[in-house]
Design a protein around this motif. Structure first.
Motif, PDB file in Angstrom:
ATOM      1  N   LEU A 194       0.804  -1.215   0.000  1.00 10.51           N
ATOM      2  CA  LEU A 194       0.000   0.000   0.000  1.00 10.51           C
ATOM      3  C   LEU A 194       0.843   1.274   0.000  1.00 10.51           C
ATOM      4  O   LEU A 194       0.312   2.373  -0.122  1.00 10.51           O
ATOM      5  N   GLY A 195       2.145   1.124   0.198  1.00  8.37           N
ATOM      6  CA  GLY A 195       3.030   2.283   0.211  1.00  8.37           C
ATOM      7  C   GLY A 195       2.949   3.086   1.493  1.00  8.37           C
ATOM      8  O   GLY A 195       3.102   4.316   1.484  1.00  8.37           O
ATOM      9  N   ILE A 196       2.700   2.391   2.615  1.00  4.19           N
ATOM     10  CA  ILE A 196       2.631   3.058   3.911  1.00  4.19           C
ATOM     11  C   ILE A 196       3.533   2.318   4.892  1.00  4.19           C
ATOM     12  O   ILE A 196       4.016   1.229   4.601  1.00  4.19           O
ATOM     13  N   SER A 197       3.732   2.894   6.066  1.00  5.16           N
ATOM     14  CA  SER A 197       4.548   2.231   7.081  1.00  5.16           C
ATOM     15  C   SER A 197       3.748   1.130   7.771  1.00  5.16           C
ATOM     16  O   SER A 197       2.508   1.142   7.771  1.00  5.16           O
ATOM     17  N   GLN A 198       4.460   0.206   8.380  1.00  6.38           N
ATOM     18  CA  GLN A 198       3.801  -0.870   9.131  1.00  6.38           C
ATOM     19  C   GLN A 198       3.043  -0.287  10.309  1.00  6.38           C
ATOM     20  O   GLN A 198       1.960  -0.758  10.653  1.00  6.38           O
ATOM     21  N   THR A 199       3.570   0.751  10.915  1.00  8.60           N
ATOM     22  CA  THR A 199       2.904   1.412  12.036  1.00  8.60           C
ATOM     23  C   THR A 199       1.568   2.004  11.599  1.00  8.60           C
ATOM     24  O   THR A 199       0.548   1.851  12.288  1.00  8.60           O
ATOM     25  N   HIS A 200       1.567   2.659  10.445  1.00 13.65           N
ATOM     26  CA  HIS A 200       0.322   3.238   9.933  1.00 13.65           C
ATOM     27  C   HIS A 200      -0.678   2.123   9.602  1.00 13.65           C
ATOM     28  O   HIS A 200      -1.879   2.265   9.883  1.00 13.65           O
ATOM     29  N   MET A 201      -0.186   1.010   9.067  1.00 11.84           N
ATOM     30  CA  MET A 201      -1.057  -0.129   8.766  1.00 11.84           C
ATOM     31  C   MET A 201      -1.708  -0.636  10.047  1.00 11.84           C
ATOM     32  O   MET A 201      -2.912  -0.892  10.092  1.00 11.84           O
ATOM     33  N   SER A 202      -0.918  -0.762  11.104  1.00 12.62           N
ATOM     34  CA  SER A 202      -1.441  -1.196  12.396  1.00 12.62           C
ATOM     35  C   SER A 202      -2.488  -0.212  12.917  1.00 12.62           C
ATOM     36  O   SER A 202      -3.531  -0.624  13.428  1.00 12.62           O
ATOM     37  N   ASN A 203      -2.210   1.073  12.786  1.00 14.22           N
ATOM     38  CA  ASN A 203      -3.151   2.091  13.249  1.00 14.22           C
ATOM     39  C   ASN A 203      -4.471   2.027  12.490  1.00 14.22           C
ATOM     40  O   ASN A 203      -5.539   2.212  13.082  1.00 14.22           O
ATOM     41  N   ILE A 204      -4.427   1.750  11.208  1.00 16.09           N
ATOM     42  CA  ILE A 204      -5.662   1.602  10.420  1.00 16.09           C
ATOM     43  C   ILE A 204      -6.434   0.384  10.908  1.00 16.09           C
ATOM     44  O   ILE A 204      -7.641   0.441  11.125  1.00 16.09           O
ATOM     45  N   GLU A 205      -5.731  -0.738  11.074  1.00 18.64           N
ATOM     46  CA  GLU A 205      -6.387  -1.980  11.480  1.00 18.64           C
ATOM     47  C   GLU A 205      -7.007  -1.892  12.869  1.00 18.64           C
ATOM     48  O   GLU A 205      -7.975  -2.582  13.163  1.00 18.64           O
ATOM     49  N   HIS A 206      -6.448  -1.059  13.735  1.00 16.96           N
ATOM     50  CA  HIS A 206      -6.965  -0.916  15.094  1.00 16.96           C
ATOM     51  C   HIS A 206      -7.809   0.349  15.259  1.00 16.96           C
ATOM     52  O   HIS A 206      -8.069   0.777  16.377  1.00 16.96           O
ATOM     53  N   ASN A 207      -8.215   0.929  14.136  1.00 15.09           N
ATOM     54  CA  ASN A 207      -9.117   2.073  14.113  1.00 15.09           C
ATOM     55  C   ASN A 207      -8.550   3.307  14.818  1.00 15.09           C
ATOM     56  O   ASN A 207      -9.288   4.108  15.388  1.00 15.09           O
ATOM     57  N   ARG A 208      -7.236   3.451  14.792  1.00 15.55           N
ATOM     58  CA  ARG A 208      -6.595   4.644  15.349  1.00 15.55           C
ATOM     59  C   ARG A 208      -6.290   5.657  14.251  1.00 15.55           C
ATOM     60  O   ARG A 208      -5.899   6.791  14.538  1.00 15.55           O
ATOM     61  N   ALA A 209      -6.418   5.226  12.988  1.00 13.80           N
ATOM     62  CA  ALA A 209      -6.210   6.099  11.829  1.00 13.80           C
ATOM     63  C   ALA A 209      -7.185   5.680  10.744  1.00 13.80           C
ATOM     64  O   ALA A 209      -7.583   4.520  10.671  1.00 13.80           O
ATOM     65  N   SER A 210      -7.572   6.634   9.933  1.00 16.39           N
ATOM     66  CA  SER A 210      -8.498   6.355   8.840  1.00 16.39           C
ATOM     67  C   SER A 210      -7.739   6.083   7.551  1.00 16.39           C
ATOM     68  O   SER A 210      -6.650   6.616   7.330  1.00 16.39           O
ATOM     69  N   ALA A 211      -8.333   5.264   6.722  1.00 23.70           N
ATOM     70  CA  ALA A 211      -7.775   4.998   5.394  1.00 23.70           C
ATOM     71  C   ALA A 211      -8.464   5.906   4.396  1.00 23.70           C
ATOM     72  O   ALA A 211      -9.693   6.015   4.397  1.00 23.70           O
ATOM     73  N   ASN A 212      -7.689   6.566   3.552  1.00 27.42           N
ATOM     74  CA  ASN A 212      -8.306   7.405   2.534  1.00 27.42           C
ATOM     75  C   ASN A 212      -8.744   6.545   1.349  1.00 27.42           C
ATOM     76  O   ASN A 212      -8.439   5.350   1.271  1.00 27.42           O
TER      77      ASN A 212
END
Length: 104
Positions: free
Chosen positions: A32-50
């Protein structure tokens, strides 16, 4: 119809779809071209996916965008009920844990 509460399902569904396909979090993040941390944050609903990220994820999983908004998945069990996303994720975590301990 959809509402804002449906957005909370996206990360968990991505996590579930990734686990079902045996794709690691780091591997998915790279695709997806993102960091693993950002991926984790998306999966745990701490960040939104555009939308751009969701389109890339749909291409990786070869699914529709609607698949990210599903509430529960039919399990095909004898009583015809379905399991919630949280129940399926919990089961997958247990299976992965047992697999990892068996590999050691």
């Amino acid at each position: 119809m959809y509402n804002e509460g449906d957005l909370q399902k996206i990360g968990a569904n991505i996590r579930l779809m990734r686990a079902i396909r045996g794709i690691g979090q780091s591997e998915m993040a790279k695709a997806l071209g993102i960091s693993q941390t950002h991926m984790s944050n998306i999966e745990h609903n701490r960040a939104s996916a555009n939308l751009r990220l969701l389109l890339k994820a749909a291409n990786v999983f070869q699914c529709s965008l609607d698949d990210f908004l599903q509430v529960s998945f039919a399990a095909g069990n004898s009583n015809g009920s379905s399991y919630s996303l949280e129940e399926i994720c919990g089961l997958l975590e247990k299976v992965q844990s047992k697999k990892e301990s068996a590999d050691v």
